[in-house]
Motif scaffolding. Structure first.
Motif, PDB file in Angstrom:
ATOM      1  N   PRO A 290       0.845  -1.201   0.000  1.00  0.00           N
ATOM      2  CA  PRO A 290       0.000   0.000   0.000  1.00  0.00           C
ATOM      3  C   PRO A 290       0.876   1.245   0.000  1.00  0.00           C
ATOM      4  CG  PRO A 290      -0.796  -1.586   1.618  1.00  0.00           C
ATOM      5  CD  PRO A 290       0.531  -2.096   1.134  1.00  0.00           C
ATOM      6  N   PRO A 291       0.533   2.257  -0.813  1.00  0.00           N
ATOM      7  CA  PRO A 291       1.389   3.456  -0.880  1.00  0.00           C
ATOM      8  C   PRO A 291       1.405   4.215   0.446  1.00  0.00           C
ATOM      9  CG  PRO A 291      -0.674   3.799  -2.072  1.00  0.00           C
ATOM     10  CD  PRO A 291      -0.633   2.349  -1.703  1.00  0.00           C
ATOM     11  N   LYS A 292       2.590   4.727   0.781  1.00  0.00           N
ATOM     12  CA  LYS A 292       2.759   5.536   1.992  1.00  0.00           C
ATOM     13  C   LYS A 292       2.762   7.014   1.602  1.00  0.00           C
ATOM     14  CE  LYS A 292       6.578   3.445   2.880  1.00  0.00           C
ATOM     15  NZ  LYS A 292       7.878   3.001   3.457  1.00  0.00           N
ATOM     16  N   VAL A 312       6.144   9.787 -13.842  1.00  0.00           N
ATOM     17  CA  VAL A 312       7.284   9.200 -13.149  1.00  0.00           C
ATOM     18  C   VAL A 312       8.171   8.506 -14.178  1.00  0.00           C
ATOM     19  CG1 VAL A 312       8.044   7.569 -11.375  1.00  0.00           C
ATOM     20  CG2 VAL A 312       5.907   8.854 -11.057  1.00  0.00           C
ATOM     21  N   PHE A 313       9.460   8.842 -14.179  1.00  0.00           N
ATOM     22  CA  PHE A 313      10.408   8.239 -15.122  1.00  0.00           C
ATOM     23  C   PHE A 313      11.526   7.579 -14.331  1.00  0.00           C
ATOM     24  CE2 PHE A 313      13.813   9.242 -18.598  1.00  0.00           C
ATOM     25  CZ  PHE A 313      13.823   7.903 -18.963  1.00  0.00           C
ATOM     26  N   THR A 314      11.605   6.261 -14.413  1.00  0.00           N
ATOM     27  CA  THR A 314      12.664   5.519 -13.732  1.00  0.00           C
ATOM     28  C   THR A 314      12.987   4.272 -14.543  1.00  0.00           C
ATOM     29  OG1 THR A 314      13.242   4.274 -11.729  1.00  0.00           O
ATOM     30  CG2 THR A 314      10.918   4.398 -12.290  1.00  0.00           C
ATOM     31  N   LEU A 315      14.236   3.853 -14.497  1.00  0.00           N
ATOM     32  CA  LEU A 315      14.675   2.660 -15.212  1.00  0.00           C
ATOM     33  C   LEU A 315      15.090   1.553 -14.248  1.00  0.00           C
ATOM     34  CD1 LEU A 315      16.670   4.338 -18.116  1.00  0.00           C
ATOM     35  CD2 LEU A 315      14.345   3.451 -18.168  1.00  0.00           C
ATOM     36  N   GLY A 316      14.452   1.523 -13.078  1.00  0.00           N
ATOM     37  CA  GLY A 316      14.639   0.413 -12.157  1.00  0.00           C
ATOM     38  C   GLY A 316      15.802   0.596 -11.204  1.00  0.00           C
ATOM     39  N   LEU A 370       3.491   5.838  -7.643  1.00  0.00           N
ATOM     40  CA  LEU A 370       2.526   5.193  -8.529  1.00  0.00           C
ATOM     41  C   LEU A 370       1.163   5.064  -7.856  1.00  0.00           C
ATOM     42  CD1 LEU A 370       4.751   2.421 -10.147  1.00  0.00           C
ATOM     43  CD2 LEU A 370       3.946   4.536 -11.189  1.00  0.00           C
ATOM     44  N   GLY A 371       1.156   4.984  -6.528  1.00  0.00           N
ATOM     45  CA  GLY A 371      -0.102   4.908  -5.801  1.00  0.00           C
ATOM     46  C   GLY A 371      -0.739   6.257  -5.535  1.00  0.00           C
ATOM     47  N   ALA A 384      10.228  -6.485 -13.747  1.00  0.00           N
ATOM     48  CA  ALA A 384       9.047  -7.159 -13.193  1.00  0.00           C
ATOM     49  C   ALA A 384       8.399  -6.397 -12.045  1.00  0.00           C
ATOM     50  CB  ALA A 384       9.423  -8.577 -12.753  1.00  0.00           C
ATOM     51  N   ASN A 385       9.188  -5.978 -11.042  1.00  0.00           N
ATOM     52  CA  ASN A 385       8.588  -5.341  -9.875  1.00  0.00           C
ATOM     53  C   ASN A 385       7.793  -4.090 -10.245  1.00  0.00           C
ATOM     54  OD1 ASN A 385       9.666  -7.291  -8.254  1.00  0.00           O
ATOM     55  ND2 ASN A 385      11.262  -6.037  -7.363  1.00  0.00           N
ATOM     56  N   GLY A 386       8.373  -3.260 -11.109  1.00  0.00           N
ATOM     57  CA  GLY A 386       7.716  -2.013 -11.489  1.00  0.00           C
ATOM     58  C   GLY A 386       6.449  -2.200 -12.292  1.00  0.00           C
ATOM     59  N   ILE A 387       6.435  -3.202 -13.188  1.00  0.00           N
ATOM     60  CA  ILE A 387       5.218  -3.383 -13.985  1.00  0.00           C
ATOM     61  C   ILE A 387       4.062  -3.881 -13.120  1.00  0.00           C
ATOM     62  CG2 ILE A 387       6.504  -3.798 -16.124  1.00  0.00           C
ATOM     63  CD1 ILE A 387       5.765  -6.764 -15.851  1.00  0.00           C
ATOM     64  N   PHE A 388       4.383  -4.650 -12.060  1.00  0.00           N
ATOM     65  CA  PHE A 388       3.315  -5.068 -11.152  1.00  0.00           C
ATOM     66  C   PHE A 388       2.846  -3.903 -10.289  1.00  0.00           C
ATOM     67  CE2 PHE A 388       5.068  -9.388 -11.935  1.00  0.00           C
ATOM     68  CZ  PHE A 388       3.893  -9.956 -12.407  1.00  0.00           C
ATOM     69  N   GLU A 389       3.771  -3.028  -9.904  1.00  0.00           N
ATOM     70  CA  GLU A 389       3.367  -1.834  -9.155  1.00  0.00           C
ATOM     71  C   GLU A 389       2.458  -0.956 -10.002  1.00  0.00           C
ATOM     72  OE1 GLU A 389       7.362  -1.404  -6.307  1.00  0.00           O
ATOM     73  OE2 GLU A 389       7.023  -0.026  -7.977  1.00  0.00           O
ATOM     74  N   ALA A 390       2.842  -0.723 -11.256  1.00  0.00           N
ATOM     75  CA  ALA A 390       2.034   0.112 -12.139  1.00  0.00           C
ATOM     76  C   ALA A 390       0.650  -0.500 -12.357  1.00  0.00           C
ATOM     77  CB  ALA A 390       2.748   0.301 -13.471  1.00  0.00           C
ATOM     78  N   THR A 391       0.619  -1.816 -12.566  1.00  0.00           N
ATOM     79  CA  THR A 391      -0.665  -2.491 -12.804  1.00  0.00           C
ATOM     80  C   THR A 391      -1.536  -2.472 -11.556  1.00  0.00           C
ATOM     81  OG1 THR A 391       0.440  -3.951 -14.389  1.00  0.00           O
ATOM     82  CG2 THR A 391      -1.738  -4.616 -13.633  1.00  0.00           C
ATOM     83  N   LYS A 392      -0.948  -2.746 -10.415  1.00  0.00           N
ATOM     84  CA  LYS A 392      -1.690  -2.760  -9.162  1.00  0.00           C
ATOM     85  C   LYS A 392      -2.341  -1.407  -8.898  1.00  0.00           C
ATOM     86  CE  LYS A 392      -2.159  -5.472  -5.325  1.00  0.00           C
ATOM     87  NZ  LYS A 392      -2.484  -6.901  -5.279  1.00  0.00           N
ATOM     88  N   HIS A 393      -1.618  -0.332  -9.246  1.00  0.00           N
ATOM     89  CA  HIS A 393      -2.121   1.020  -8.983  1.00  0.00           C
ATOM     90  C   HIS A 393      -2.851   1.614 -10.191  1.00  0.00           C
ATOM     91  CE1 HIS A 393      -0.151   0.973  -5.158  1.00  0.00           C
ATOM     92  NE2 HIS A 393       1.064   0.923  -5.673  1.00  0.00           N
ATOM     93  N   GLY A 394      -2.894   0.899 -11.320  1.00  0.00           N
ATOM     94  CA  GLY A 394      -3.672   1.355 -12.474  1.00  0.00           C
ATOM     95  C   GLY A 394      -3.052   2.496 -13.251  1.00  0.00           C
ATOM     96  N   VAL A 395      -1.715   2.512 -13.397  1.00  0.00           N
ATOM     97  CA  VAL A 395      -1.023   3.587 -14.116  1.00  0.00           C
ATOM     98  C   VAL A 395      -0.501   3.065 -15.445  1.00  0.00           C
ATOM     99  CG1 VAL A 395       0.880   5.239 -14.047  1.00  0.00           C
ATOM    100  CG2 VAL A 395      -0.343   4.663 -11.934  1.00  0.00           C
ATOM    101  N   PRO A 396      -0.914   3.633 -16.590  1.00  0.00           N
ATOM    102  CA  PRO A 396      -0.392   3.175 -17.886  1.00  0.00           C
ATOM    103  C   PRO A 396       1.109   3.435 -18.003  1.00  0.00           C
ATOM    104  CG  PRO A 396      -1.745   5.148 -18.156  1.00  0.00           C
ATOM    105  CD  PRO A 396      -1.901   4.714 -16.737  1.00  0.00           C
ATOM    106  N   VAL A 397       1.769   2.644 -18.881  1.00  0.00           N
ATOM    107  CA  VAL A 397       3.232   2.650 -18.926  1.00  0.00           C
ATOM    108  C   VAL A 397       3.739   2.836 -20.357  1.00  0.00           C
ATOM    109  CG1 VAL A 397       5.322   1.396 -18.287  1.00  0.00           C
ATOM    110  CG2 VAL A 397       3.228   1.034 -16.980  1.00  0.00           C
TER     111      VAL A 397
END
Length: 536
Positions: A290-292, A312-316, A370-371, A384-397
């Motif tokens: 859950p986002p803090k 948000v721009f990040t390359l992991g 992302l939240g 992998a971790n970031g794409i699940f975060e984006a999907t969980k929070h509903g943010v297109p990539v």
């Protein structure tokens, strides 16, 4: 007083009954095997999310790794103890290996084949380095035996931890941070993988709707490329197996196939549907928390975006710089023109085109951003971790894949309408401007991502609880009842080639017999007719 005593007795009795329902599950001693020299922050984060709930349940989780192991991302609550074995590399050298991944990942898509091959051989040697050190350290091996572990959790790459499990005679659970590891796939686990609609190689940008040419390449990749890669990676560990005399009658593939469970970071909100087995457990999204609340300085910057929101721009965790000043300036120029504010995880010289709407930082709270309700877009490499975060929070990539499974992840996002990939090597200022505008202004990406988010969040039980259940299930009962018997069959039996050959022979015999019978009947009738004509 008598009533209190009665209630106390009943409480103790209930506790004993409940404890009796979980034989062998409470207070187990579990090894977290991280014997590779080469592990990334994102992998350590995933390990933490798997073992933290086990520690909370009262299990011991003991990390086993080489001395001076780079463990950034592994939380304090993920382990209860540590066992290190001898390693001649200093802490600085170990950290330098991980830092070198930045250049390796960036260069993967633009270097020549010779450079990529040389880099791959160097990294392959580093992959098996930890295994060599472990089996040279007799004191460490003796201590591991004395610990009498109940279970091992590992990420199978070089086969070392499967060899260690066999040496210690301890069952193990495999975890992969991708849909499959290059050396651990459905074939190892006895799960059918129809190459006609299951893209096998993470480096191939195929969907579940392949052309004939793609199906040919996919087939060859699975049955030729994958075994060759395993043979190269496993060669040093096989040598250790022979030297130590560890089940010499079994191959490393067979040892890996002994895994009680496969915890796979995948989810069908993003994946193409394919066959699975009872001991295949999907844990996609487990690392998403859950986002803090954001630090006040970041929150003020985000709130200042108004109705336009933020990007948000990040390359992991590995790549913090594109190592290309021209490309960096192009991106900064496009960002400067946007009404949105941009948070860019970046380390390097400040771009000349950087505008007031862009904040650069060596670190960003990616999941928390992302939240945040003001986040409109994630520009990301596709890990992998970031794409699940984006999907969980509903943010297109908008994806900028660099290496590994990132290309395959990008293809899945494009196929499902959650975003699309761009090629950093051919990127122009104008094409990047149009790509960003497309996702920000076309509502289909947000709509599709909200649906994928709803699918991922629609769980029978939270993933952390699911992992605890399955791990304790294995501790209580083992995993033999969950295993596919495909692993006990050879290639001919598994694919029913002997059955087809038998049926073919039977069919040929039947056809031959039928032909012989018909010919005999015809001949007999002709003879009778001929004899009748002669008698007339």
């Amino acid at each position: 007083m008598a009533r209190v005593s009665y209630l106390l007795a009943m409480g103790i009795a209930c506790w004993l009954v409940l404890a009796g329902q979980s034989p062998g599950a409470s207070g187990a001693k579990i090894m977290l095997a991280m014997n590779m020299v080469l592990n990334t922050v994102s992998q350590h984060i995933l390990f933490s999310t798997i073992t933290e709930p086990l520690v909370e349940r009262g299990h011991e989780v003991i990390l086993t790794a080489p001395e001076n192991k780079f463990t950034k991302g592994l939380t304090e609550g993920a382990t209860t103890g540590k066992i290190f074995y001898k390693n001649p590399r200093t802490k600085e050298e170990m950290e330098g290996i991980i830092s070198g991944l930045n250049a390796a990942v960036i260069g993967f898509s633009q270097n020549s084949f010779r450079d990529v091959y040389r880099e791959a051989m160097e990294k392959m040697a580093q992959i098996t380095e930890g295994c060599v050190l472990l089996f040279k350290d007799a004191d460490a091996l003796r201590r591991l035996k004395e610990e009498k572990f109940d279970l091992i959790i590992t990420m199978p790459v070089d086969g070392c931890d499967a060899l260690l499990a066999e040496y210690l005679d301890v069952p193990f659970i495999a975890m992969t941070p991708l849909r499959r590891a290059p050396t651990f796939s459905e074939d190892i686990f006895g799960i059918p993988v129809p190459s006609s609609y299951v893209p096998f190689n993470g480096f191939l940008t195929y969907t579940d709707q392949m052309t004939f040419k793609e199906r040919v390449i996919n087939f060859v990749s699975r049955y030729v490329g994958d075994p060759l890669l395993r043979s190269m990676v496993f060669s040093r560990v096989r040598q250790i197996q022979r030297e130590m005399g560890i089940s010499p009658h079994l191959s490393l593939e067979q040892l890996l196939g002994k895994a009680q469970l496969w915890l796979c970071q995948s989810h069908f909100a993003l994946e193409f549907a394919q066959p699975i087995a009872p001991n295949y457990v999907s844990i996609g999204g487990i690392s998403v928390r859950p986002p803090k609340p954001l630090p006040q300085e970041l929150e003020d910057f985000v709130q200042g975006s108004g109705e336009h929101g933020i990007i948000v721009f990040t390359l992991g965790s590995v790549v913090r710089s594109l190592m290309d000043d021209v490309l960096t300036e192009k991106l900064a120029k496009v960002f400067s023109e946007l009404p949105q504010r941009v948070l860019w995880r970046y380390k390097g010289p400040t771009p000349r085109n950087l505008a007031n709407n862009t904040l650069i930082s060596d670190w960003l709270p990616q999941n928390d951003l992302l939240g945040h309700p003001k986040t409109r877009l994630l520009i990301y490499h596709g890990g992998a971790n970031g794409i699940f975060e984006a999907t969980k929070h509903g943010v297109p990539v908008l994806l900028m894949p660099l290496a590994g499974d990132q290309m395959a992840n990008a293809v899945r996002f494009k196929a499902k309408g959650l975003g699309f990939p761009i090629d950093k090597n051919t990127l122009t200022e104008e094409s990047f401007r149009q790509d960003v505008k497309e996702i920000l202004t076309n509502p289909k990406y947000t709509i599709n991502m909200k649906k994928a988010s709803a699918i991922m969040n629609d769980e029978i039980v939270p993933t952390r609880q699911k992992i605890v259940y399955y791990v304790e299930h294995i501790l209580k009962f083992g995993g033999d009842h969950l295993r596919s018997r495909a692993l006990e069959l050879n290639f001919i039996e598994l694919n029913s080639i002997d059955v087809m050959a038998f049926l073919l022979v039977v069919s040929l015999i039947f056809i031959y017999a039928a032909k012989w019978f018909i010919c005999n009947c015809c001949c007999a009738r002709c003879c009778r007719r001929s004899n009748k004509m002669k008698s007339d």
